[in-house]
Write a protein that holds these residues in place. Structure first.
Motif, PDB file in Angstrom:
ATOM      1  N   ASP A 513       0.825  -1.199   0.000  1.00  0.00           N
ATOM      2  CA  ASP A 513       0.000   0.000   0.000  1.00  0.00           C
ATOM      3  C   ASP A 513       0.865   1.258   0.000  1.00  0.00           C
ATOM      4  O   ASP A 513       0.518   2.264  -0.622  1.00  0.00           O
ATOM      5  CB  ASP A 513      -0.918   0.005   1.230  1.00  0.00           C
ATOM      6  N   ARG A 514       2.018   1.217   0.653  1.00  0.00           N
ATOM      7  CA  ARG A 514       2.902   2.378   0.637  1.00  0.00           C
ATOM      8  C   ARG A 514       3.486   2.573  -0.753  1.00  0.00           C
ATOM      9  O   ARG A 514       3.633   3.712  -1.216  1.00  0.00           O
ATOM     10  CB  ARG A 514       4.023   2.190   1.671  1.00  0.00           C
ATOM     11  N   ALA A 515       3.802   1.477  -1.408  1.00  0.00           N
ATOM     12  CA  ALA A 515       4.314   1.599  -2.772  1.00  0.00           C
ATOM     13  C   ALA A 515       3.239   2.180  -3.692  1.00  0.00           C
ATOM     14  O   ALA A 515       3.527   3.027  -4.554  1.00  0.00           O
ATOM     15  CB  ALA A 515       4.765   0.224  -3.273  1.00  0.00           C
ATOM     16  N   ALA A 516       1.971   1.737  -3.479  1.00  0.00           N
ATOM     17  CA  ALA A 516       0.874   2.278  -4.278  1.00  0.00           C
ATOM     18  C   ALA A 516       0.667   3.762  -3.982  1.00  0.00           C
ATOM     19  O   ALA A 516       0.337   4.544  -4.880  1.00  0.00           O
ATOM     20  CB  ALA A 516      -0.414   1.499  -3.989  1.00  0.00           C
ATOM     21  N   ALA A 517       0.878   4.171  -2.717  1.00  0.00           N
ATOM     22  CA  ALA A 517       0.734   5.582  -2.367  1.00  0.00           C
ATOM     23  C   ALA A 517       1.823   6.415  -3.034  1.00  0.00           C
ATOM     24  O   ALA A 517       1.574   7.530  -3.511  1.00  0.00           O
ATOM     25  CB  ALA A 517       0.786   5.748  -0.850  1.00  0.00           C
ATOM     26  N   ASP A 518       3.069   5.885  -3.091  1.00  0.00           N
ATOM     27  CA  ASP A 518       4.149   6.612  -3.765  1.00  0.00           C
ATOM     28  C   ASP A 518       3.837   6.766  -5.255  1.00  0.00           C
ATOM     29  O   ASP A 518       4.070   7.829  -5.849  1.00  0.00           O
ATOM     30  CB  ASP A 518       5.470   5.871  -3.575  1.00  0.00           C
ATOM     31  N   LEU A 519       3.284   5.688  -5.845  1.00  0.00           N
ATOM     32  CA  LEU A 519       2.913   5.772  -7.254  1.00  0.00           C
ATOM     33  C   LEU A 519       1.789   6.781  -7.465  1.00  0.00           C
ATOM     34  O   LEU A 519       1.776   7.525  -8.456  1.00  0.00           O
ATOM     35  CB  LEU A 519       2.489   4.380  -7.755  1.00  0.00           C
ATOM     36  N   LEU A 520       0.829   6.808  -6.514  1.00  0.00           N
ATOM     37  CA  LEU A 520      -0.269   7.781  -6.619  1.00  0.00           C
ATOM     38  C   LEU A 520       0.273   9.210  -6.559  1.00  0.00           C
ATOM     39  O   LEU A 520      -0.187  10.099  -7.297  1.00  0.00           O
ATOM     40  CB  LEU A 520      -1.283   7.545  -5.490  1.00  0.00           C
ATOM     41  N   GLN A 521       1.263   9.461  -5.689  1.00  0.00           N
ATOM     42  CA  GLN A 521       1.869  10.794  -5.617  1.00  0.00           C
ATOM     43  C   GLN A 521       2.460  11.195  -6.965  1.00  0.00           C
ATOM     44  O   GLN A 521       2.293  12.332  -7.434  1.00  0.00           O
ATOM     45  CB  GLN A 521       2.956  10.805  -4.547  1.00  0.00           C
ATOM     46  N   GLN A 522       3.178  10.255  -7.573  1.00  0.00           N
ATOM     47  CA  GLN A 522       3.818  10.543  -8.861  1.00  0.00           C
ATOM     48  C   GLN A 522       2.781  10.842  -9.939  1.00  0.00           C
ATOM     49  O   GLN A 522       2.883  11.836 -10.675  1.00  0.00           O
ATOM     50  CB  GLN A 522       4.698   9.365  -9.265  1.00  0.00           C
ATOM     51  N   ARG A 523       1.757   9.997 -10.027  1.00  0.00           N
ATOM     52  CA  ARG A 523       0.724  10.197 -11.050  1.00  0.00           C
ATOM     53  C   ARG A 523      -0.087  11.457 -10.775  1.00  0.00           C
ATOM     54  O   ARG A 523      -0.559  12.111 -11.702  1.00  0.00           O
ATOM     55  CB  ARG A 523      -0.194   8.973 -11.105  1.00  0.00           C
ATOM     56  N   TRP A 524      -0.307  11.785  -9.498  1.00  0.00           N
ATOM     57  CA  TRP A 524      -1.054  12.998  -9.139  1.00  0.00           C
ATOM     58  C   TRP A 524      -0.327  14.246  -9.644  1.00  0.00           C
ATOM     59  O   TRP A 524      -0.938  15.172 -10.178  1.00  0.00           O
ATOM     60  CB  TRP A 524      -1.235  13.051  -7.629  1.00  0.00           C
ATOM     61  N   ALA A 525       1.001  14.249  -9.445  1.00  0.00           N
ATOM     62  CA  ALA A 525       1.785  15.393  -9.909  1.00  0.00           C
ATOM     63  C   ALA A 525       1.725  15.512 -11.432  1.00  0.00           C
ATOM     64  O   ALA A 525       1.714  16.624 -11.990  1.00  0.00           O
ATOM     65  CB  ALA A 525       3.223  15.246  -9.432  1.00  0.00           C
ATOM     66  N   GLU A 526       1.680  14.366 -12.123  1.00  0.00           N
ATOM     67  CA  GLU A 526       1.583  14.398 -13.583  1.00  0.00           C
ATOM     68  C   GLU A 526       0.181  14.813 -14.047  1.00  0.00           C
ATOM     69  O   GLU A 526       0.034  15.500 -15.057  1.00  0.00           O
ATOM     70  CB  GLU A 526       1.936  13.020 -14.145  1.00  0.00           C
ATOM     71  N   TRP A 527      -0.846  14.414 -13.264  1.00  0.00           N
ATOM     72  CA  TRP A 527      -2.251  14.717 -13.633  1.00  0.00           C
ATOM     73  C   TRP A 527      -2.571  16.188 -13.439  1.00  0.00           C
ATOM     74  O   TRP A 527      -3.335  16.782 -14.191  1.00  0.00           O
ATOM     75  CB  TRP A 527      -3.170  13.816 -12.794  1.00  0.00           C
ATOM     76  N   ARG A 528      -2.002  16.787 -12.412  1.00  0.00           N
ATOM     77  CA  ARG A 528      -2.215  18.203 -12.060  1.00  0.00           C
ATOM     78  C   ARG A 528      -3.717  18.539 -12.005  1.00  0.00           C
ATOM     79  O   ARG A 528      -4.224  19.312 -12.815  1.00  0.00           O
ATOM     80  CB  ARG A 528      -1.518  19.104 -13.063  1.00  0.00           C
ATOM     81  N   PRO A 529      -4.447  17.979 -11.020  1.00  0.00           N
ATOM     82  CA  PRO A 529      -5.901  18.192 -10.939  1.00  0.00           C
ATOM     83  C   PRO A 529      -6.308  19.512 -10.289  1.00  0.00           C
ATOM     84  O   PRO A 529      -7.498  19.748 -10.084  1.00  0.00           O
ATOM     85  CB  PRO A 529      -6.375  17.017 -10.087  1.00  0.00           C
ATOM     86  N   ASP A 530      -5.330  20.376  -9.939  1.00  0.00           N
ATOM     87  CA  ASP A 530      -5.635  21.644  -9.278  1.00  0.00           C
ATOM     88  C   ASP A 530      -6.225  21.422  -7.883  1.00  0.00           C
ATOM     89  O   ASP A 530      -6.992  22.223  -7.391  1.00  0.00           O
ATOM     90  CB  ASP A 530      -6.606  22.472 -10.141  1.00  0.00           C
ATOM     91  N   VAL A 531      -5.873  20.313  -7.256  1.00  0.00           N
ATOM     92  CA  VAL A 531      -6.363  19.971  -5.922  1.00  0.00           C
ATOM     93  C   VAL A 531      -5.211  19.389  -5.120  1.00  0.00           C
ATOM     94  O   VAL A 531      -4.437  18.558  -5.625  1.00  0.00           O
ATOM     95  CB  VAL A 531      -7.518  18.954  -5.975  1.00  0.00           C
ATOM     96  N   THR A 532      -5.099  19.825  -3.873  1.00  0.00           N
ATOM     97  CA  THR A 532      -4.063  19.315  -2.984  1.00  0.00           C
ATOM     98  C   THR A 532      -4.380  17.895  -2.546  1.00  0.00           C
ATOM     99  O   THR A 532      -5.520  17.575  -2.210  1.00  0.00           O
ATOM    100  CB  THR A 532      -3.941  20.216  -1.741  1.00  0.00           C
ATOM    101  N   LEU A 533      -3.356  17.020  -2.545  1.00  0.00           N
ATOM    102  CA  LEU A 533      -3.506  15.646  -2.079  1.00  0.00           C
ATOM    103  C   LEU A 533      -2.801  15.488  -0.737  1.00  0.00           C
ATOM    104  O   LEU A 533      -1.638  15.852  -0.589  1.00  0.00           O
ATOM    105  CB  LEU A 533      -2.924  14.661  -3.090  1.00  0.00           C
ATOM    106  N   VAL A 534      -3.490  14.920   0.234  1.00  0.00           N
ATOM    107  CA  VAL A 534      -2.932  14.677   1.561  1.00  0.00           C
ATOM    108  C   VAL A 534      -2.964  13.171   1.822  1.00  0.00           C
ATOM    109  O   VAL A 534      -4.005  12.530   1.652  1.00  0.00           O
ATOM    110  CB  VAL A 534      -3.729  15.419   2.659  1.00  0.00           C
TER     111      VAL A 534
END
Length: 635
Positions: A513-534
């Motif tokens: 799950d931590r590895a999936a969270a790190d991947l989510l961080q990377q994809r979130w930065a690439e997606w740039r949804p204009d929303v902060t992720l915590v």
């Protein structure tokens, strides 16, 4: 333009006319709300004879005097309820009179007694009708319960079509029954005696004189014939305009028909010296002595069977209106006051059917089990109504108030005595249950009213709240991954709040799950949804590592804003399946998180149901507010 305006003016009139078509006239009201009382002719006189027969012919000789006293009480009740209709045309009858004149608590006692009576009336009427049917066709005896439920569901289904539908459909059976009773009585009186000697009574005769206790027992038993006369006053809003006039006519007609039949049958009992015979109803004995055992005898028996089964219709006409009045006063959930088309209170009909069906299942559809519970509740209501009317005249006075008050004094004394006698005589036979149920129902009504009062205070109902004002808000959106569901949820959140935060819970101790969270961080930065992720660590209420999502999200919600400065919303995106079987394909963790947040935080929980539909071909491109695709460290 003139035609449009005229049509708009006529629309309310047309709607009112349509509603009036689904209300009762005096004749349909007598049938729809009077079947219960009319059916009492089938076993009201028999109840009197059962009490008197232990003294033999000397006891049977008091049938007419006891019947005349009961009919006199009937006349008092009819006059009183005509007064109630005139003074309280909005319905509720006994409940409204007791509430307005004796206080809220007395009103709830009256309402509870009537509710008990209405439920028991359905069970007793249906069971009595089926018992008469199985007596004629013994092969149906093993299916007693099934037949009872089928008859009850038939009456309920007819009433779902509207109270007028019941009145029209049941008019013919009621007319046949009353007509056959009239012919039976007239022929018997003309003969002056039975056509042939009737079977001897099988009741053991006790050598005794006819004393006061025996007469009181017969009076108490015979009072069961008066149940149902209050239903018209309780359901006055179901009548067409002018409601008072039509309801008063129906009440008078019911009293006249019922009183005449009771007196006529009582006279026949004494003329024929008819006593109880096992396996035979008293009415069947009177019919045999009057007209023999031919075709007309069969008509009398069949019409009695049908009317007994349909007498439950009175409850379906009276209880819904009473429940609506209780709902309007906050003593029952407001759903009982909602009316559908055809002026039907569906919630009351469903609840009445469920309760009566449960009674039939528990009792096995046996009349002997249900009858001891009957009539006590309604006589408690009678007594409270008479006492309420007495106080009404005493306070308001007015022309001829002394005579009206004297009538109510007589009614209160007689009905109160009847309620007491019934409770004492039938207590060990099951009446104790009614003595317990009525207070329990009063507590339920009071509890519902207290709950509505508290809710009204919080919502500031009937007060002037503060003026609406804009309040800053933050919307928190739990996300599992980057998908169209996340896109739709965040898009809705951006239109709802001043700032939006996406949260993702990382299960403690799970490397995957931590590895999936790190991947989510990377994809979130690439997606740039204009929303902060915590990113949140999954912990329980004590801060210990956990695999539950709710506590971590709630803990974060509490840190967002101080009360009164910013409104916090939790928006949970969920997939709405196309088919019921697809529900097993989703884990429904969003619903679990939402319920936990509702119980443990002050956040406003919203659920966005996303339907599995293709994306529209032309989707609007959202305007970005800047580079806000920031990923915060795990908290």
């Amino acid at each position: 333009m003139t035609d449009v305006v005229s049509r708009l003016r006529r629309a309310p009139l047309a709607q009112g006319a349509a509603e009036e078509r689904h209300r009762l006239t005096a004749s349909t009201g007598l049938v729809a709300l009077g079947l219960d009382a009319l059916a009492r002719c089938a076993y009201g006189p028999e109840s009197i004879v059962l009490a008197l027969a232990v003294a033999g012919s000397a006891g049977i000789g008091f049938t007419v005097p006891v019947t005349l006293v009961i009919v006199g009480l009937l006349a008092v009740l009819v006059v009183c309820y005509r007064q109630v209709i005139n003074l309280y045309p909005d319905g509720g009858g006994t409940y409204t009179v007791a509430r307005d004149n004796l206080g809220r608590r007395a009103g709830l006692v009256a309402a509870a007694s009537l509710v008990v009576d209405y439920v028991l009336n359905v069970a007793v009427s249906v069971a009595a009708g089926v018992a008469a049917l199985t007596s004629a066709f013994p092969t149906l005896l093993p299916y007693t319960v099934e037949l009872c439920l089928a008859v009850m569901l038939l009456v309920a289904a007819v009433n779902m079509r509207g109270v007028v539908a019941g009145g029209r459909l049941f008019a013919l059976p009621a007319l046949v029954f009353v007509g056959s009773m009239a012919v039976l009585i007239v022929v018997g009186l003309v003969r002056g005696g039975p056509l042939a000697p009737l079977p001897a009574s099988d009741v053991v005769v006790t050598p005794q004189t006819v004393g006061v206790l025996l007469i009181l027992a017969a009076f108490a038993n015979g009072c069961a014939a008066l149940t149902g006369v209050e239903a018209i006053a309780n359901a006055t809003p179901s009548f067409r305009a002018p409601r008072r006039v039509r309801a008063r006519r129906a009440e008078a007609g019911l009293g006249l028909v019922l009183g005449t039949l009771l007196i006529g049958l009582g006279v026949l009992v004494q003329l024929f010296d008819a006593g109880p015979v096992e396996g035979r109803s008293l009415l069947s004995l009177l019919a045999e002595g009057s007209v023999g055992t031919g075709v007309f005898y069969v008509v009398v028996q069949l019409s009695t069977v049908v009317l007994l089964g349909l007498a439950a219709n009175t409850s379906y006409g009276g209880l819904p209106v009473l429940a609506a009045r209780l709902a309007a006063d906050g003593a029952l959930p407001h759903v009982f006051g909602l009316r559908g088309d055809r002026q039907v209170y569906r919630a009351s009909i469903v609840v009445l059917s469920v309760l009566a069906g449960a009674l039939l299942l528990v009792s096995g559809g046996q009349v002997a089990v249900l009858v001891p519970l009957f009539a006590i509740g309604v006589f408690v209501g009678f007594a409270l109504c008479q006492a309420g009317m007495l106080r009404h005249w005493w306070v308001l006075r007015g022309p001829r108030w002394q005579s009206r008050a004297a009538l109510n004094v007589l009614g209160a004394v007689l009905t109160g005595a009847a309620a007491l006698l019934l409770a004492v005589e039938k207590f060990s036979a099951g009446a104790w249950l009614i003595v317990v149920v009525i207070p329990v129902l009063v507590l339920v009504f009071s509890g519902v009213r207290t709950a509505y009062t508290r809710i009204g205070e919080v919502l500031e109902v009937d007060e002037r709240p503060q003026r609406p004002r804009p309040v800053a808000s933050v919307v928190v959106v739990p996300v599992v991954g980057i998908s169209r569901l996340a896109e739709e949820s965040l898009s809705a959140a951006l239109s709802m709040g001043d700032r939006v935060v996406a949260v993702h819970v990382v299960l403690s101790g799970e490397n995957d799950d931590r590895a999936a969270a790190d991947l989510l961080q990377q994809r979130w930065a690439e997606w740039r949804p204009d929303v902060t992720l915590v990113l949140l660590e999954a912990v329980d209420e004590q801060g210990r590592p956990s695999r539950v999502l709710g506590p971590a999200i709630v803990s974060y919600l509490r840190t967002l804003a101080e009360p009164g400065t910013e409104r916090v919303l939790l928006l949970i995106g969920e997939v709405q399946p196309d088919h019921w079987w697809q529900r097993v394909l989703f884990n429904r963790r969003g619903a679990v998180v939402g319920r936990y947040a509702e119980r443990h935080s002050q956040a406003v929980v919203c659920r966005l149901r996303f339907r599995l539909l293709p994306r529209p071909k032309t989707s609007p491109v959202p305007q970005t507010r800047g580079e806000r695709g920031l990923v915060l460290p795990r908290s």
